[in-house]
Design an enzyme around this catalytic site. Sequence first.
Site, PDB file in Angstrom:
ATOM      1  N   PRO A 169       0.820  -1.212   0.000  1.00  0.00           N
ATOM      2  CG  PRO A 169      -0.838  -1.592   1.573  1.00  0.00           C
ATOM      3  CD  PRO A 169       0.475  -2.126   1.096  1.00  0.00           C
ATOM      4  CD  GLU A 170       2.357   3.214  -4.576  1.00  0.00           C
ATOM      5  OE1 GLU A 170       2.291   4.411  -4.916  1.00  0.00           O
ATOM      6  OE2 GLU A 170       2.601   2.302  -5.392  1.00  0.00           O
ATOM      7  CG  HIS A 212      -3.245 -15.315   8.138  1.00  0.00           C
ATOM      8  ND1 HIS A 212      -2.074 -15.962   8.461  1.00  0.00           N
ATOM      9  CD2 HIS A 212      -3.794 -15.990   7.093  1.00  0.00           C
ATOM     10  CE1 HIS A 212      -1.901 -16.989   7.627  1.00  0.00           C
ATOM     11  NE2 HIS A 212      -2.921 -17.025   6.808  1.00  0.00           N
ATOM     12  NE  ARG A 248      18.610  12.607  -6.329  1.00  0.00           N
ATOM     13  CZ  ARG A 248      19.025  12.059  -5.191  1.00  0.00           C
ATOM     14  NH1 ARG A 248      19.495  12.832  -4.226  1.00  0.00           N
ATOM     15  NH2 ARG A 248      18.995  10.761  -5.015  1.00  0.00           N
TER      16      ARG A 248
END
Length: 283
Positions: free
Chosen positions: A2-3, A100, A162
């Site tokens: 999940p973000e 679970h 960068r």
Amino acid sequence: MPELPEVETVRRGLEPVMAGRMVVRADVNRPDLRWPFPERMAERLTGKRITQLRRRSKYILADLDSGETLLIHLGMSGRMLISGHTVGDFHHSHPAPAKHDHVVFHMEKDARVTFNDARRFGAMDLMRTDQQDGHWLIRDLGPEPLGNRFDEEYLTARLKGRNTPIKSALLDQRIVAGLGNIYVCEVLFRAGIHPKRKAGQLSAKRVASLVPIIRDVLAEAIDAGGSSLRDYRQTDGELGYFQHVFQVYDREGQTCLTSRCDKKIQRIVQSGRSSFFCTQCQR
């Protein structure tokens, strides 16, 4: 995994039954998940009131009236499921214990929050609230993409010079916290930037354009309840729906959705993660 939008959706779902309420009893049904649980975790949670429920990057933070904060990481398959609470016209009764169900929070007013994690890549920890910024999972995180510290000037300065690909730079949690593979793919498509472009070679104008796009993509995903891929569910068990409006992610071989573009979405692997993009729309 999940973000940010998925974690924020879960936080918002938990808030009505956890924020401001006491943990009447906490059941910890195993000694560990990805890492060992903190010592006496059940005892330290039981009888404590959750004063505030926050999010930092991909972590949910529950501040307790004991001066400690519970950190929750969903991992790959972790779910926080609510029962015994009425949402609108629907009442979710307590289900039978499942294999679970590793941590169960018995809340005031007969609500129950169950942390179920089949793969056990999730995690929980307890820390002093006044020392949370020094916690090893939090101390190196960059600013929140929806917060005031994340702006055009900041991102331009961090990406200047960068040599890393822009895709990798945006996934670097030290630069911006909470962005993951799905939403970076979608952001770069909207910005018209190829995922292999070097971050330091982008003009300041193009870098600055990423900030509102990142905010828009995340806000839209949160409004849609996140993206349900594989194991993710909201706190009521429902799916997120942002995956139905993906423009590039997981669309390899399908025609680009941009008007007058007939190219197929391509997929490459960068640092072990799939990047989806259009060769014509993204340069």
